[in-house]
Write an enzyme that holds these catalytic residues in place. Structure first.
Site, short mmCIF file in Angstrom:
data_model
loop_
_atom_site.label_atom_id
_atom_site.label_comp_id
_atom_site.label_asym_id
_atom_site.label_seq_id
_atom_site.Cartn_x
_atom_site.Cartn_y
_atom_site.Cartn_z
N LYS A 7 17.34 -3.42 4.16
CA LYS A 7 16.42 -3.13 5.26
C LYS A 7 17.07 -3.64 6.54
CE LYS A 7 11.63 -3.51 6.77
NZ LYS A 7 10.29 -4.05 6.57
N THR B 34 0.84 -1.18 0.00
CA THR B 34 0.00 0.00 0.00
C THR B 34 0.88 1.23 0.00
OG1 THR B 34 -1.53 -1.26 1.31
CG2 THR B 34 -1.94 1.07 1.15
N THR C 35 8.20 -2.98 1.76
CA THR C 35 9.58 -2.72 2.16
C THR C 35 10.39 -3.99 2.46
OG1 THR C 35 8.85 -2.46 4.45
CG2 THR C 35 9.06 -0.46 3.13
N ASP C 36 9.71 -5.11 2.79
CA ASP C 36 10.44 -6.29 3.24
C ASP C 36 11.49 -6.76 2.23
OD1 ASP C 36 9.02 -6.21 5.50
OD2 ASP C 36 8.10 -8.20 5.33
#
Lengths: 647, 465
Positions: free
Chosen positions: B266, B111, B187-188
């Site tokens: 990340k 999203t 983002t993962d």
């Protein structure tokens, strides 16, 4: 505080109704959704700062909530001061919530039970939006653990709408221009929120209920004490107005004045509404216009205004014309606070123009400041305003002035409707200032980060079993016995109300006297510097038993308590010392003997009658309790006759 | 996640709850008065999450709070109204300005921006330009926006199909003449995608910016809007024509950093400032009011439309995170299962224990390509310093310099999609395309400051980081 309250009938005529929300910090070691310890810092030695902004999110209708929009207009930079020992990444919204603190849930359920609430079987964590920055996530995590409770206050049932459990917000440090600063230590501490229905109809009643609920929660031993541990929100409306919420009332004693002044403010706003109506002003035909007078100030001959304005480079001065608002800006809504002030407040909060003053006005009949006639007349002419109109000057940077103009227009439209739906900030003098537009119900939505959790019946039973006596019931029961509210509150605060119940149940003594001993007399000892927690319930019980048996006089009870504390004497010895002799009690004899011994010079210096009166006064003053003058006189006369006898 | 409203009268309810509610004639979205053995409730019956138990009914009270009512206690439900939720996102037309750059936003799922349904808490993704304009109106000040939803999946479900589709999609947009491309991504695995795109899309003439958010955009404190504004600004006006990740710099709302697709990772499960450039420094800093190039050597924006789109991919590649006492069968099973490439994340300078020597030798002999990276993440593999390293190289393992394990994994997938010839594979692996290997590590490439030190504390008191 001296407030000239109206009569109950007059409030009834106004149609005053009020409800309260009481927020009380509860006693847990750790915060509600993280494992930070509960610590409040008095110092300003914070360890780090984080800067954020709040953006409104859209509701399903694609519209911003009124409050959300307002907060966005203010475009504030929010600064958080962090403390290493009590703020972690959860509070800063950099880590999702941990599972809810179950000790806090137990306490909230226990209090819900005491309030007679219907229990909630499965608890859902809900997010309640706050965009003022006081919570970095932009919402408060909150949940309901009970609904539909009831307490009685002076015979009248007061309905409890709900009992919530929620995380506390940051403490505001400063709010200057476009920068608001918060201390984050308090953020995330567990709070319970008791919400009443709008059952109260006089300011006194609202204050009584707030005081009773606050006192009882503390008496249950589940809450933090001390300043700041309890905060109240009060909502007020009168016939024809809308609900106004007064937020963050720090002391209960302020509630009466706040409700009174708010009711009057609403009454005055409705008078303005009626006046505007009679002048034919509607939202549709409202005449509101502006003129940028920055370059015209010299030509207007308003050097005096310039001096007042402190207009920096690049700033604008804008004059606003308010059609048919003549004579209305000066109308006093609260003591010393006019309708013009109300507009100034709104501009301060939303447009962040926080100079003093931030506007100047002339409503034809009166004007602010000490500016002479001439410039204002020219301003009216420049604006083509008539004497039926009012003129407001506002100045500052271009964007803020634009917001200020827009907010002024909105506030005038609100005035046509009457009372705007808003939250107001409590001031120490019982008046209020604009805080924000009242948020709609749309700001609640489920927290997707945490699952709902069920409370099994066994858990309710366990909490019920471990619950002590119910202070909410006790308060009203004590009242029914004729115990004054003040004594009840003191017993609840010092925890002796449980002892009171025990003594009343087991001994045949006057409840009023017992209450007096357990409240005022303990206070007397406290004021004399004693730590009254040193006197055990059992010791007081024994003293009052002796009193009931006629072995101790009323006057001796507090003195015996004092001796027990001061000398650490066994209670039997103290009892022996104060036991009644010759139909009089020993304590009176002691007092008289001391007065006579200390008063030798009085006896020598004054005529007999005057000396007698002086010593009488001395004894009465030194007694911890009110003495019967006749009895004192008798004992004193006996004592003096012994002094007179030749040795 | 959007919840699709079905006609199911008791959506989400099952077992006991469903039986009881059916018996009482209840349905979701009904406004009801409920009588129970414990007390009465008034509210709206909500659908129930399918993972929740079958003992409770969800009720939205008038105050906006949700509660669960034990169905065993319910004696009566009286319907007094019905308020079904309708999910609709009103669109406002995204304004077009011929003087503004044209940007295409490629959606992969996740999203980017969303609106919230307050009644149910459902988050409705906003994606079309009109929807995005409603949620982040500032975008209209930046560019003309076109959006293409390529697929809608969670970032952990990304696979070769998505990567190759993305690469081809980027190629098409460049040919079409856009001034920049923004890719919305969870983002993962953003750094996996940014790495593979760095190999599949070479020498692009315009910026290709990956962006996402760590706090969902239905929250007032979300990083989504700022990330999106900064990403579109970087795509529209930025001078770095490379595959970059644009995400929050510090946790404070200050600026975003632009990270090179192969050097970014990340590094925190939940922080806003989770993305870091490792063993190097970020290439740029961008905020709504500034755009600063932080590195000397970057590929500048060009006017031409030339780009190399090379979407090759071999799936039979694995990454092995070494741990002490690892047994040979870990390597053996990969070989037995036909894997063609293995990237090992070794300890220290690039080491594994002796029991793995033999299976590694066997693997290399059988034509499996084995490369060594470091699980320390920062720093280079150096296999000459210790005996272990030399022994391993002798058995055929190839040190992969300072490639991040994920960047090396993606590169090996891409290389083996071209060739299986050992010499060629090694040459391609060790020839950097987008700084996945750098010749030198700058002295400020490893700045992990430790809290608790007086000098660091002092800095934190004044700098909002």
């Amino acid at each position: 505080m001296k407030v000239e309250y109206l009569s109950d009938e007059e409030y009834q005529k106004l149609g005053l109704t009020s409800g309260i929300e009481i927020h009380q910090q509860i006693k847990t070691d750790k915060k509600l959704f993280c494992r930070c310890p509960v610590i409040l810092h008095k110092d300003n030695n914070f360890d780090a700062v984080v800067v954020r902004h709040m953006r409104p999110t859209l509701s399903e209708l694609g519209e911003y909530d009124g409050t959300a929009l307002m907060e966005f207009k203010t475009k504030k930079e929010v600064v958080y001061q962090l403390y290493h020992d009590c703020v972690c990444t959860y509070e800063m919204d950099d880590t999702p919530p941990f599972l809810i603190n179950q000790d806090a849930v137990d306490i909230a359920i226990a209090i819900a039970m005491l309030l007679g609430c219907t229990q909630i079987d499965e608890i859902f964590i809900t997010r309640k939006q706050y965009l003022d920055g006081s919570i970095p996530t932009g919402f408060q995590r909150t949940c309901i653990v009970g609904i539909d409770g009831e307490i009685r206050c002076k015979g009248k049932p007061i309905h409890i709408r709900q009992l919530g459990l929620e995380e506390d917000a940051c403490r505001e440090v400063s709010d200057i221009g476009h920068r608001i600063t918060y201390k984050a230590d308090r953020l995330g501490m567990p709070l319970i929120e008791v919400v009443t229905e709008r059952d109260m109809v006089t300011p006194r009643e609202v204050q009584d209920v707030a005081e009773q609920i606050g006192t009882c929660i503390k008496a249950a031993g589940l809450a933090h004490r001390g300043s700041g541990s309890v905060r109240q929100d009060v909502n007020v409306s009168i016939n024809g107005s809308t609900r106004v919420e007064i937020k963050g009332v720090p002391r209960v004693g302020l509630i009466g004045p706040l409700v009174h002044y708010e009711a009057l403010r609403q009454k005055h706003l409705l008078e303005i509404r009626d006046e505007l109506k009679s002048r034919g002003v509607t939202k549709e035909n409202l005449k509101f216009w502006t003129l940028d007078v920055t370059e015209m100030m010299d030509e207007l001959g308003s050097g005096v205004i310039i001096e007042h304005l402190d207009v920096g480079p690049g700033n604008r001065i804008v004059a606003m014309g308010l059609g048919k608002f003549g004579g209305l800006l000066r109308k006093e809504l609260q003591p010393d606070k006019t309708f013009g002030y109300e507009i100034s407040q709104r501009i301060m909060v939303i447009a962040c123009l926080d100079g003093e003053p931030n506007i100047m006005w002339d409503d034809g009949a009166k004007r602010t400041g000490d500016i002479n006639n001439e410039p204002w007349e020219r301003l009216f002419t420049a604006l083509e305003a008539s004497s039926d109109d009012a003129v407001i000057l506002v100045w500052g940077n271009k964007a803020d002035v634009k917001t200020a103009v827009e907010e002024t227009r909105l506030r005038l439209e609100d005035a046509i409707d009457g009372v705007p739906n808003e939250t107001r900030q409590a001031k120490p003098d019982g008046t209020t200032g604009f805080e924000r537009i009242l948020p709609g119900p749309d700001r609640m939505y489920p927290d997707t980060d945490l699952p709902p959790f069920a409370i099994p019946i066994e858990r309710f039973e366990r909490i019920e079993r471990s619950a002590g006596p119910n202070p909410f019931n006790a308060f009203e029961r004590f009242r029914d016995m004729g115990i004054p509210d003040n004594s009840i509150k003191q017993m609840m605060r010092n925890g002796r109300w449980l002892l009171f119940d025990r003594i009343i149940g087991e001994l045949d003594v006057d409840p009023q006297f017992v209450a007096e001993v357990l409240s005022e007399r303990l206070r007397w000892l406290e004021r004399a510097g004693f730590d009254v927690s040193g006197i055990l319930d059992d010791q007081i019980f024994e003293l009052l038993r002796a009193f009931g048996d006629g072995k101790l006089s009323r006057e001796s009870v507090p003195l015996a308590m004092r001796d027990s504390l001061a000398l650490d004497d066994p209670i039997e010895d103290v009892l022996k010392r104060y036991e009644m002799k010759d139909g009089h009690d020993a304590s009176l004899g002691d007092l008289v003997a001391t007065a006579v011994a200390d008063g030798k010079h009085i006896l020598n210096a004054l005529p007999e009658e005057k000396a007698f009166n002086a010593l009488m006064g001395e004894v009465m003053r030194n007694s911890p309790v009110r003495l019967e003058p006749r009895e004192v006189a008798e004992v004193l006369r006996t004592a003096l006759s012994k002094v007179d006898e030749p040795t | 996640m959007t919840e699709i409203v079905s006609n199911n009268l008791l959506k989400g309810y099952r077992g006991l709850a469903k039986d009881v509610l059916t018996g009482l004639g209840a349905r979701v979205w009904a406004d009801v008065e409920v009588k129970t053995t414990k007390g009465d409730y008034v509210g709206l019956i909500l659908p129930r999450s399918e993972t929740a138990d079958d003992q409770h009914m969800v009720l939205k009270l008038r105050t906006g709070y949700n509660i669960g009512v034990n169905v065993n206690t319910i004696t009566e439900i009286k319907e007094v109204g019905y308020k079904e939720a309708h999910y609709k996102i009103p669109e406002k037309e995204f304004p077009r300005d011929p003087n503004k750059p044209n940007i295409t936003l490629l959606g992969t799922g996740g999203t980017i921006a969303s609106r919230l349904d307050y009644r149910t808490g459902a988050v409705i993704p906003a994606f079309s330009p009109g929807e995005l304009y409603g949620a982040v109106p500032e975008l209209a000040d930046v560019c003309n926006l076109e959006t293409i939803k390529l697929f809608g999946i969670f970032s952990e479900d990304m696979s070769p199909l998505q990567w190759t589709t993305l690469a081809k999609g980027i190629g098409e947009q460049i040919k079409k003449g856009v001034d920049g491309i923004v890719i919305g991504h969870g983002t993962d695995t953003m750094h996996h995608t940014s790495a593979i795109l760095s190999y599949m899309v070479q020498k692009p003439p315009v910026p290709i910016i990956l962006v996402g958010s760590q706090r969902s955009s239905d929250r007032p404190s979300s990083d989504a809007a700022l990330n999106l504004i900064n990403a579109t600004r970087s795509a529209a006006y930025g001078d770095i024509a490379e595959v970059l990740v644009c995400m929050f710099g510090p946790t404070s709302d200050q600026y975003c950093l632009l990270h090179r697709g192969t050097r970014v990772r990340k590094m925190h499960s939940s922080y806003r400032s989770t993305f870091r450039t490792l063993s190097d420094s970020p290439v740029g800093r961008v905020s709504p009011t500034e755009y600063v190039v932080l590195k000397e050597h970057v590929n500048r924006r060009r006017k031409d439309r030339e780009v190399i789109i090379d979407p090759a991919f071999e799936e039979k590649v694995s990454i092995v995170y070494y741990y002490p006492n690892m047994k040979p069968d870990i390597i053996e099973s990969l070989v037995d299962n036909g894997y063609k490439g293995i990237v090992i994340a070794g300890t220290g300078l690039g080491h594994v224990n002796k029991p793995l020597y033999e299976p590694i030798r066997v693997a290399c002999n059988k034509g499996v390509h084995v490369f060594m990276t470091v699980q320390t993440l920062w720093g280079y593999v150096q296999m000459f310093v210790y005996e272990t390293g030399r022994e391993l190289m002798q058995r055929g393992i190839v040190p992969a310099a300072n490639m991040l394990p994920e960047a090396a994994y993606m590169k090996l997938c891409w290389v083996l999609g071209h060739t299986l010839e050992r010499g060629k594979v090694i040459e391609m692996m060790l020839t950097p395309i987008a700084d996945e290997i750098t010749e030198r590590e700058p002295h400020d490439g490893y700045l992990v400051m430790q809290g608790g030190l007086p000098e660091v504390q002092k800095m934190l008191q004044h700098l909002a980081k």
